[in-house]
Design an enzyme around this catalytic site. Structure first.
Site, mmCIF file in Angstrom:
data_model
loop_
_atom_site.group_PDB
_atom_site.id
_atom_site.type_symbol
_atom_site.label_atom_id
_atom_site.label_comp_id
_atom_site.label_asym_id
_atom_site.label_seq_id
_atom_site.Cartn_x
_atom_site.Cartn_y
_atom_site.Cartn_z
ATOM 1 N N ASP A 1 0.379 -0.922 -0.085
ATOM 2 C CA ASP A 1 -0.184 -0.304 0.040
ATOM 3 C C ASP A 1 0.860 0.847 -0.178
ATOM 4 O O ASP A 1 0.492 2.339 -0.391
ATOM 5 C CB ASP A 1 -0.537 0.196 1.079
ATOM 6 N N ASP B 1 0.512 4.270 -2.521
ATOM 7 C CA ASP B 1 0.353 5.688 -2.225
ATOM 8 C C ASP B 1 1.071 6.654 -2.873
ATOM 9 O O ASP B 1 1.357 7.591 -3.061
ATOM 10 C CB ASP B 1 0.257 5.759 -0.498
ATOM 11 N N SER C 1 -34.169 -6.552 -21.834
ATOM 12 C CA SER C 1 -34.427 -7.107 -20.624
ATOM 13 C C SER C 1 -34.185 -8.535 -20.598
ATOM 14 O O SER C 1 -33.728 -8.952 -21.694
ATOM 15 C CB SER C 1 -35.984 -7.037 -19.497
ATOM 16 N N LEU C 2 -34.844 -9.843 -19.738
ATOM 17 C CA LEU C 2 -34.929 -10.573 -20.312
ATOM 18 C C LEU C 2 -35.879 -11.784 -19.971
ATOM 19 O O LEU C 2 -36.666 -11.335 -19.339
ATOM 20 C CB LEU C 2 -33.622 -11.713 -19.166
ATOM 21 N N GLU D 1 -25.447 -18.353 -16.025
ATOM 22 C CA GLU D 1 -24.652 -17.732 -14.459
ATOM 23 C C GLU D 1 -25.269 -17.536 -13.796
ATOM 24 O O GLU D 1 -26.703 -17.359 -13.571
ATOM 25 C CB GLU D 1 -24.757 -16.165 -15.403
ATOM 26 N N LYS E 1 -27.660 -14.583 -11.639
ATOM 27 C CA LYS E 1 -28.321 -13.365 -11.792
ATOM 28 C C LYS E 1 -28.383 -11.632 -10.771
ATOM 29 O O LYS E 1 -28.938 -12.073 -9.629
ATOM 30 C CB LYS E 1 -30.185 -12.754 -12.325
ATOM 31 N N ASP F 1 -28.081 -9.014 -8.621
ATOM 32 C CA ASP F 1 -29.192 -8.102 -8.387
ATOM 33 C C ASP F 1 -28.356 -6.726 -8.379
ATOM 34 O O ASP F 1 -28.046 -6.128 -7.103
ATOM 35 C CB ASP F 1 -29.956 -8.225 -7.225
ATOM 36 N N ARG G 1 -28.996 1.670 -18.008
ATOM 37 C CA ARG G 1 -29.691 1.127 -19.170
ATOM 38 C C ARG G 1 -30.698 2.064 -20.134
ATOM 39 O O ARG G 1 -31.375 1.615 -21.352
ATOM 40 C CB ARG G 1 -30.498 -0.201 -18.265
ATOM 41 N N GLU H 1 -23.193 -5.781 -14.548
ATOM 42 C CA GLU H 1 -23.498 -5.249 -13.347
ATOM 43 C C GLU H 1 -23.255 -4.626 -12.417
ATOM 44 O O GLU H 1 -22.152 -5.768 -11.674
ATOM 45 C CB GLU H 1 -24.384 -6.941 -12.388
ATOM 46 N N TYR I 1 -20.897 -9.266 -18.351
ATOM 47 C CA TYR I 1 -21.191 -10.362 -18.833
ATOM 48 C C TYR I 1 -21.730 -10.631 -20.088
ATOM 49 O O TYR I 1 -21.841 -12.166 -20.579
ATOM 50 C CB TYR I 1 -22.772 -11.587 -17.849
ATOM 51 N N LYS J 1 -28.685 -19.100 -20.842
ATOM 52 C CA LYS J 1 -27.469 -18.304 -22.052
ATOM 53 C C LYS J 1 -27.126 -19.461 -23.088
ATOM 54 O O LYS J 1 -26.063 -19.799 -23.004
ATOM 55 C CB LYS J 1 -26.930 -17.378 -21.808
ATOM 56 N N LYS K 1 -36.244 -16.832 -12.522
ATOM 57 C CA LYS K 1 -35.672 -15.738 -10.854
ATOM 58 C C LYS K 1 -36.872 -16.879 -9.781
ATOM 59 O O LYS K 1 -37.460 -17.724 -9.812
ATOM 60 C CB LYS K 1 -36.956 -15.135 -11.191
ATOM 61 N N CYS L 1 -71.905 -32.473 -8.411
ATOM 62 C CA CYS L 1 -71.610 -31.561 -9.198
ATOM 63 C C CYS L 1 -72.287 -30.432 -9.998
ATOM 64 O O CYS L 1 -72.915 -30.441 -10.010
ATOM 65 C CB CYS L 1 -71.629 -32.615 -10.695
ATOM 66 N N CYS M 1 -73.936 -31.879 -13.375
ATOM 67 C CA CYS M 1 -74.834 -32.838 -13.689
ATOM 68 C C CYS M 1 -75.347 -33.371 -12.608
ATOM 69 O O CYS M 1 -75.649 -33.560 -12.654
ATOM 70 C CB CYS M 1 -74.016 -33.943 -14.552
ATOM 71 N N CYS N 1 -66.077 -35.626 -11.463
ATOM 72 C CA CYS N 1 -67.540 -36.414 -11.880
ATOM 73 C C CYS N 1 -67.676 -37.309 -12.278
ATOM 74 O O CYS N 1 -66.721 -37.525 -13.237
ATOM 75 C CB CYS N 1 -68.209 -35.361 -12.546
ATOM 76 N N CYS O 1 -71.989 -36.278 -18.765
ATOM 77 C CA CYS O 1 -71.270 -34.682 -17.673
ATOM 78 C C CYS O 1 -70.979 -34.410 -19.279
ATOM 79 O O CYS O 1 -69.830 -33.806 -20.213
ATOM 80 C CB CYS O 1 -70.379 -34.754 -17.145
HETATM 81 P P1 AMP Z 1 -35.038 -6.966 -15.397
HETATM 82 O O1 AMP Z 1 -34.583 -6.479 -14.835
HETATM 83 O O2 AMP Z 1 -35.076 -8.252 -14.048
HETATM 84 O O3 AMP Z 1 -35.851 -7.395 -16.483
HETATM 85 O O4 AMP Z 1 -33.193 -8.815 -15.676
HETATM 86 C C1 AMP Z 1 -32.888 -8.208 -16.718
HETATM 87 C C2 AMP Z 1 -31.574 -7.852 -15.677
HETATM 88 O O5 AMP Z 1 -30.644 -8.696 -15.468
HETATM 89 C C3 AMP Z 1 -30.131 -7.293 -17.131
HETATM 90 O O6 AMP Z 1 -30.673 -6.020 -17.736
HETATM 91 C C4 AMP Z 1 -29.185 -6.753 -17.004
HETATM 92 O O7 AMP Z 1 -29.041 -5.863 -15.432
HETATM 93 C C5 AMP Z 1 -29.173 -8.274 -14.995
HETATM 94 N N1 AMP Z 1 -28.203 -9.211 -15.010
HETATM 95 C C6 AMP Z 1 -27.780 -9.660 -13.865
HETATM 96 N N2 AMP Z 1 -26.838 -10.933 -13.915
HETATM 97 C C7 AMP Z 1 -27.028 -10.566 -15.261
HETATM 98 C C8 AMP Z 1 -25.981 -12.192 -15.985
HETATM 99 N N3 AMP Z 1 -25.727 -12.818 -15.182
HETATM 100 N N4 AMP Z 1 -26.590 -11.812 -17.207
HETATM 101 C C9 AMP Z 1 -27.490 -10.524 -18.247
HETATM 102 N N5 AMP Z 1 -28.088 -9.958 -17.389
HETATM 103 C C10 AMP Z 1 -27.921 -9.732 -15.842
HETATM 104 ZN ZN ZN Z 2 -71.075 -33.628 -13.675
#
Ligand code: AMP
Ligand code: ZN
Length: 702
Positions: A31, A35, A80-81, A110, A112, A114, A133, A167, A214, A299, A323, A416, A419, A432, A437
Site C-alpha cells: 500500500d 500511495d 431485459s430478459l 450465470e 443474475k 441484483d 440501461r 452489473e 457478462y 444463455k 427468478k 357435480c 350434472c 364427477c 356430464c
Molecule cells: P430484469 O431487470 O429483471 O428484466 O432482468 C434483466 C437484467 O438482469 C439485465 O438487464 C441485467 O442488468 C441483469 N443481469 C444480472 N446478471 C446478469 C447476467 N449474468 N446476465 C445477464 N443479465 C444479468
Molecule cells: Zn358432472
C-alpha cells in the site's frame, strides 16, 4: 525529466496495480508503494492540469463538479430478459431453443446479479463512457461515477473497440456497514442505484461499488469469439472482472467439461439432466454469497446461434432468467367456483377482485383441490396473495387476512355443479363419475379440436358449446357426421363459418396416427406418450386394441418409458366400450389409425455426406426449420454454425455473418432458388424411378 513520459509511466503502473489488487485479488505492491506513486501522479496533475487524462488512475477518486447526466444513445441492444419461475420452464425453454436452432447446443448458466445494469464503452482500448440501461435505446451518461469503481479498467490490455455489459453492485458486507450511517436505504441495490446517480463523483468514490461483466459486443464483428465462454475468457483477459460462478450444460458432462477447458475457464461441467438439481443447489447457497442475486441466467453458448435467434422487442431469444421469487399480488376472494374438466376432475377456482400481476390482470386463481383449501384455511372474503409460477394459471398462495363476515373454510359441494351427480374421490381429487356430464363432453371435444391436437382451429370451445346445445354434437365422431348447415339459422353463423368447419373436418382426416392417438384423450397419452407408443412398436390402433384385449401389460411395459401403472390405465381406457365405439366410428369417418411410411418421407438421399448450415429468411421455407427438414430428409447433416467441416450454406435474405464466414472458408453458398431447383431435380429422379418400376411391372404382366 520529460513530465509527460513520467505521467504515462505512473499511470501505467498504477492502473496495473489497481487491476491486480481489485480485479485479480493479488497485489503487485505494498500500500505504501502504491500511495507513493499515486501521490506523485496527483502532484504532477495538480501543477499541470493539461497532462491529466480523463482515464487517469487519480480520477478514481472522483470530482466535486455536479453533473446532470446527459442522455446518450446505446449502440447495442440493451434489453431485459425473458423470465421463468421453475426449473421445468427453463428445461423446456432449452429444448425449444435447441429445436429452433436444429443443433446440439450448449448453455452457460450465470448468477443474475441484483445490481444496476451498466454498459461500458471502450474505443481502441480506452474507456470512453458508461451508460445506464435507460429505456434500452438511450441511457444516462454516468461515466464520472463509474470511473471511480476500481474494478472497472480504464484501459484494456488490447486496443479493442467494444461495448461491455455488466452489473454494478455493492457487496452485502459493505452495505451492512454503510447502513449504520444511512439507515434510510432499504437494500444494497438501492444504495448502488443512488451511488451511480450521485451528482458529485467524489461522493460516489466513497462507496465501494464493484462490477461483474457478462457480455461483450465488438465493433468489429469478426473479432467476436464464437462462444459465450470464449467471450467471458476474452473479457477477463482484457482486464474485466467476471463472475467465477459458472456452469455449463450440454448433452453430457464430459462435453461440457471439454468446452470449459477449451475456453480456459473454471466452471461446473454438467449435463441437461442436472439443471433442476443445480438450480436447487444455488437456491440453497444463495444466502451465503457475498452479494445479492435474484435468479440465474441461462444463455446459449454458441454465438452463431444467438445471431440466428435474435431479439424480440423486449429480450434476446437466446437467454432466459430463472427468478427465485415468483411475482405476487394481494387481493380478495369474492367467491369460489367449481370447474369440471374433460376427465371429470373437479377444480375449485377462486374468483378474485381483479388485480394486476406480472403484466396481466388476474381475476381467477386455482385452488387445486379440497386438501389445498383446507391447508390454506381459505374462506370467501379472505385477503390472499396470488402467485404466478411457471404455469400460466395463477394460484392462491397464502391467506393474509381473514374475512370479517365470519365465513368458514370453503367446502366443495358434494354434487357435480353441472350434472348433479354425486362426486367421488380419486387420490387427492374429486371427480364427477358421469361420463355424459356436459362439461366433460365439451371438454373432450375441445381437447380433440385444439390446435395442439387435431388442429380444427375454427371449431373452438364456443362453437362446441353451440353444437352441443343444439344437440348436433354429443361425442367426437359426431363432428364428422353432423350437418353443419343447421347452424345457419343461428345468429353469428354464416356460410363462411360453416365452410370453415367442414374444411377443418376434411383437413383433420390427414392428421397422422400419432396426432389422432393423442387427441383421443387416453390417460397418460399426450403427444409425447403417443410418440413413445408408436416408436415402441404400436404402429396402429389395432396393435393397441389387441394388446388391451389380451391384457398384455408386458407389451406396454417392455417400452422403457412406460411403467406398470400407466400400462394398466391405458389398457383400461382402451377396453372401455364408449372409447371402442368412438374409435370405430372415427375409423369409419376416415381418420388415420395406422402409421404410414409413405415414400414422400424418404426421398432420394441427394445430400448424403454433405454438411449444411442455413442462414437468413426464406420465401418458401417459413419457418426456416422447413428447409432444414428438406435437407435432413435427403441425407444432409445440418449444423448451426459454420466450421471447416461445413460443405454448404443455404443462404436466404439477410443473415450476413454466416455468409462472410462461408466465403472465407470456401463453403459453397446456395441461394433459395438454387436450392429449390436441387430439390426438384431430386424429385424428377424419383418420378423416373417410379416410372421404371411401373414399366417393370408392365413387362412382368405381359
Ligand atoms: P430484469 O431487470 O429483471 O428484466 O432482468 C434483466 C437484467 O438482469 C439485465 O438487464 C441485467 O442488468 C441483469 N443481469 C444480472 N446478471 C446478469 C447476467 N449474468 N446476465 C445477464 N443479465 C444479468
Ligand atoms: Zn358432472
Amino acid at each position: 525529466m520529460d513530465l509527460q513520459k513520467r505521467v504515462q509511466e505512473l499511470s501505467d503502473e498504477l492502473l496495473k496495480a489497481q487491476k491486480a489488487y481489485y480485479v485479480d485479488g493479488r497485489p503487485l505492491m505494498s500500500d505504501l508503494e502504491y500511495d507513493g506513486l499515486f501521490d506523485e501522479l496527483s502532484a504532477i496533475e495538480r501543477e499541470h492540469p493539461e497532462l491529466r487524462s480523463v482515464n487517469s488512475p487519480t480520477m478514481r477518486v472522483g470530482s466535486d463538479l455536479t453533473s446532470d447526466f446527459p442522455e446518450v444513445e446505446h449502440t447495442i441492444p440493451v434489453l431485459s430478459l425473458d423470465k421463468a419461475y421453475s426449473a421445468s420452464e427453463v428445461v423446456s425453454w432449452m429444448e425449444k431453443t435447441s429445436a429452433m436452432a436444429h443443433g446440439n447446443l450448449s448453455f452457460v448458466e450465470e448468477e443474475k446479479i441484483d445490481g444496476i445494469s451498466i454498459v461500458l464503452y471502450y474505443e481502441e482500448g480506452m474507456f470512453v463512457r458508461a451508460l445506464t440501461r435507460g429505456n434500452g435505446y438511450v441511457g444516462n451518461d454516468v461515466s464520472d461515477n463509474i470511473r471511480t469503481i476500481k474494478t472497472i479498467p480504464l484501459r484494456l490490455s488490447r486496443p479493442v473497440t467494444i461495448a461491455v455489459r455488466g452489473e454494478v453492485y455493492l457487496p452485502k458486507a459493505d452495505f451492512e456497514r454503510l447502513k449504520e450511517t444511512n439507515p434510510e436505504v432499504a437494500n444494497a441495490r438501492n444504495m448502488t442505484a443512488g451511488t451511480v446517480r450521485r451528482q458529485k463523483s467524489s461522493e460516489a468514490a466513497q462507496i465501494p461499488l464493484t462490477i461483474f461483466v457478462y457480455e461483450g459486443f465488438w465493433a468489429d464483428r469478426s473479432q467476436t469469439p464464437d462462444s459465450h465462454l470464449a467471450i467471458l475468457a476474452c473479457l477477463k483477459d482484457l482486464g474485466f472482472r467476471i463472475n467465477p460462478h459458472l456452469a455449463v450444460f450440454s448433452s453430457s458432462a464430459e462435453h461440457s467439461g471439454k468446452l470449459i477447458k477449451e475456453a480456459g475457464l473454471q466452471a461446473r461441467a454438467l449435463a441437461f439432466g442436472d439443471l433442476a438439481s443445480y438450480l436447487e443447489e444455488v437456491t440453497q447457497k444463495r444466502k451465503s454469497l457475498e452479494y445479492e442475486i435474484d435468479g440465474m441466467v441461462t444463455k446459449v453458448n454458441e454465438i452463431a446461434v444467438r445471431d440466428d435467434l435474435g431479439y424480440t422487442e423486449h429480450h434476446p431469444r437466446w437467454a432466459i432468467a430463472y427468478k427465485f421469487e415468483s411475482p405476487q399480488a394481494v387481493t380478495k376472494v369474492l367467491s369460489v367456483t367449481v370447474q369440471v374438466g374433460r376427465t371429470g376432475r373437479i377444480t375449485p377456482v377462486a374468483e378474485l377482485e381483479p388485480v394486476s400481476l406480472a403484466g396481466s390482470t388476474v381475476k381467477r386463481a386455482t385452488l387445486h383441490n379440497q386438501e389445498y383449501i383446507d391447508e390454506l384455511e381459505l374462506a370467501i372474503g379472505d385477503t390472499v396473495s396470488v402467485v404466478k409460477r411457471g404455469d400460466v394459471i395463477p394460484a392462491v398462495e397464502e391467506v393474509l387476512e381473514k374475512n370479517e363476515e365470519g365465513n368458514k373454510t370453503y367446502v366443495i359441494p358434494p354434487l357435480c355443479p353441472t350434472c348433479s351427480t354425486p362426486l367421488v374421490h380419486k387420490g387427492a381429487h374429486l371427480f364427477c363419475p358421469n361420463r355424459d356430464c356436459p362439461d366433460q363432453v365439451k371438454g373432450r371435444l375441445s381437447f380433440f379440436t385444439a390446435r395442439d391436437q387435431m388442429d380444427m382451429d375454427s371449431i373452438g370451445p364456443k362453437a362446441i358449446e353451440k353444437l352441443y346445445d343444439m344437440h348436433l354434437v354429443r361425442d367426437i365422431p359426431d363432428l364428422y357426421t353432423c350437418d353443419y348447415s343447421l347452424l345457419l339459422t343461428e345468429k353469428g353463423y354464416g356460410e363462411k363459418m360453416v365452410k370453415a368447419f367442414r374444411d377443418a373436418v376434411e383437413e383433420s382426416k390427414k392428421r397422422p396416427f400419432a396426432t389422432v392417438l393423442s387427441s383421443l384423450g387416453l390417460p397418460e397419452v399426450g403427444s409425447k406418450g403417443a410418440e413413445i407408443l408408436i416408436k415402441g412398436g404400436f404402429r396402429s390402433i389395432d396393435d393397441l386394441l389387441k394388446a388391451s384385449d389380451e391384457n398384455d401389460v408386458a407389451a406396454f411395459t417392455s417400452i422403457p418409458q412406460i411403467g406398470e401403472q400407466t400400462a394398466h390405465l391405458i389398457i383400461e381406457a382402451l377396453r372401455d366400450e364408449a372409447m371402442r365405439a368412438r374409435i370405430e366410428k372415427l375409423r369409419a369417418a376416415g381418420l388415420q389409425f395406422e402409421v404410414h411410411d409413405d415414400r414422400e418421407e424418404k426421398p432420394d438421399q441427394i445430400f448424403a455426406g454433405q454438411v449444411w448450415a442455413v442462414t437468413g429468411s426464406f420465401e418458401h421455407f417459413n419457418p426456416r426449420s422447413l428447409a432444414l427438414r428438406e435437407l435432413e430428409k435427403r441425407g444432409a447433416r445440418t449444423v448451426s454454425s459454420i466450421t471447416g467441416k461445413t460443405t454448404h450454406l443455404l443462404a436466404g435474405q439477410g443473415g450476413g455473418g454466416k455468409r462472410s464466414t462461408a466465403l472465407s472458408l470456401g463453403v459453397k453458398i446456395v441461394s433459395e432458388d438454387e436450392f429449390l431447383s436441387l430439390l426438384s431435380q431430386g424429385e424428377k429422379k424419383e418420378e423416373k424411378k417410379e416410372e421404371d418400376r411401373g414399366q417393370a411391372q408392365l413387362s412382368f404382366d405381359f
